[in-house]
Enzyme design. Sequence first.
Site, PDB file in Angstrom:
ATOM      1  N   ARG A   1     -11.341 -12.560   5.964  1.00 57.52           N
ATOM      2  CA  ARG A   1     -10.113 -13.216   5.506  1.00 57.52           C
ATOM      3  C   ARG A   1     -10.409 -14.532   4.795  1.00 57.52           C
ATOM      4  NH1 ARG A   1      -5.678 -10.590   7.910  1.00 57.52           N
ATOM      5  NH2 ARG A   1      -5.988  -9.844  10.038  1.00 57.52           N
TER       6      ARG A   1
ATOM      7  N   LYS B   1      -1.022  -1.463  -4.696  1.00 59.67           N
ATOM      8  CA  LYS B   1      -1.815  -0.257  -4.966  1.00 59.67           C
ATOM      9  C   LYS B   1      -0.847   0.897  -5.191  1.00 59.67           C
ATOM     10  CE  LYS B   1      -5.673  -0.915  -1.724  1.00 59.67           C
ATOM     11  NZ  LYS B   1      -6.184  -0.385  -0.441  1.00 59.67           N
TER      12      LYS B   1
ATOM     13  N   ASP C   1       0.855  -1.178   0.000  1.00 62.94           N
ATOM     14  CA  ASP C   1       0.000   0.000   0.000  1.00 62.94           C
ATOM     15  C   ASP C   1       0.903   1.244   0.000  1.00 62.94           C
ATOM     16  OD1 ASP C   1      -2.680   1.081   0.250  1.00 62.94           O
ATOM     17  OD2 ASP C   1      -2.278   1.479   2.343  1.00 62.94           O
TER      18      ASP C   1
HETATM   19  P1  IMP Z   1       1.639  -0.228   4.021  1.00 64.52           P
HETATM   20  O1  IMP Z   1       2.186  -0.673   2.684  1.00 64.52           O
HETATM   21  O2  IMP Z   1       2.704  -0.001   5.053  1.00 64.52           O
HETATM   22  O3  IMP Z   1       0.759   0.968   3.893  1.00 64.52           O
HETATM   23  O4  IMP Z   1       0.724  -1.341   4.667  1.00 64.52           O
HETATM   24  C1  IMP Z   1       0.346  -2.471   4.026  1.00 64.52           C
HETATM   25  C2  IMP Z   1      -0.591  -3.222   4.929  1.00 64.52           C
HETATM   26  O5  IMP Z   1      -1.827  -2.501   5.098  1.00 64.52           O
HETATM   27  C3  IMP Z   1      -0.973  -4.558   4.341  1.00 64.52           C
HETATM   28  O6  IMP Z   1      -0.099  -5.580   4.756  1.00 64.52           O
HETATM   29  C4  IMP Z   1      -2.390  -4.744   4.840  1.00 64.52           C
HETATM   30  O7  IMP Z   1      -2.372  -5.370   6.107  1.00 64.52           O
HETATM   31  C5  IMP Z   1      -2.939  -3.363   5.009  1.00 64.52           C
HETATM   32  N1  IMP Z   1      -3.782  -2.957   3.857  1.00 64.52           N
HETATM   33  C6  IMP Z   1      -3.519  -2.016   2.930  1.00 64.52           C
HETATM   34  N2  IMP Z   1      -4.496  -1.910   2.026  1.00 64.52           N
HETATM   35  C7  IMP Z   1      -5.421  -2.836   2.359  1.00 64.52           C
HETATM   36  C8  IMP Z   1      -6.696  -3.235   1.783  1.00 64.52           C
HETATM   37  O8  IMP Z   1      -7.175  -2.724   0.752  1.00 64.52           O
HETATM   38  N3  IMP Z   1      -7.348  -4.221   2.428  1.00 64.52           N
HETATM   39  C9  IMP Z   1      -6.865  -4.836   3.550  1.00 64.52           C
HETATM   40  N4  IMP Z   1      -5.694  -4.501   4.118  1.00 64.52           N
HETATM   41  C10 IMP Z   1      -4.968  -3.509   3.529  1.00 64.52           C
END
Ligand code: IMP
Length: 178
Positions: free
Chosen positions: A164, A130, A102
């Site tokens: 999940r 994303k 993300d």
């Molecule tokens: P980031 O890349 O540090 O922002 O965090 C990634 C984490 O956020 C992932 O491992 C997921 O646990 C959670 N996450 C991000 N987007 C989603 C989504 O669309 N659905 C469910 N969990 C998400």
Amino acid sequence: MINDIERVLVTEEELDKKVKEIGKKISEDYKDKNLLLVSILKGSVAFMADLMRAITVPCQIDFMSVSSYGSGAKTSGVVKIIKDIDVEIEGYDILIVEDILDSGLTLSHLMEILKARKAKSIKICTLLSKPDRRKVHVDVSYEGFVIPDEFVVGYGLDFDEKYRNLPYIGVLKPEIYN
Ligand code: IMP
Ligand code: MG
């Protein structure tokens, strides 16, 4: 549960096909390596379980659980290790298995921590990405699906620890999380 899903983004068949494709690539790339798959709990368990069975070269598996510090829903990117890998990673070719990339903050910080431990190599395999949400660049070696900036659940991914167990990836109705 199904009534909370606005639409299916990735079907079971598409997941199956993609996971097998990624498994084949990994098997070619890690033929003469010392592969250790590290699944980041809990979101990547479904992906991990399918991916490891699509890999035909010897490998070991392990799990890590991390939580990000920071207030509320905002990730600070500083991660705290809740459960660490059981073995010393020196000498292993680490492949981190993640559900979704993300902002990238969690993985970039985790990479820093793991790099300091002198593994032979460390790479990342993520099922979903994303890109519109990225805050920091993260080098990804294997990527399943690039998806739009929508909140998705299923195949391991949760909202509030639920959904999940859905066998596909679906977009959650906004009224559920708003
Ligand atoms: P980031 O890349 O540090 O922002 O965090 C990634 C984490 O956020 C992932 O491992 C997921 O646990 C959670 N996450 C991000 N987007 C989603 C989504 O669309 N659905 C469910 N969990 C998400
Ligand atoms: Mg996660």
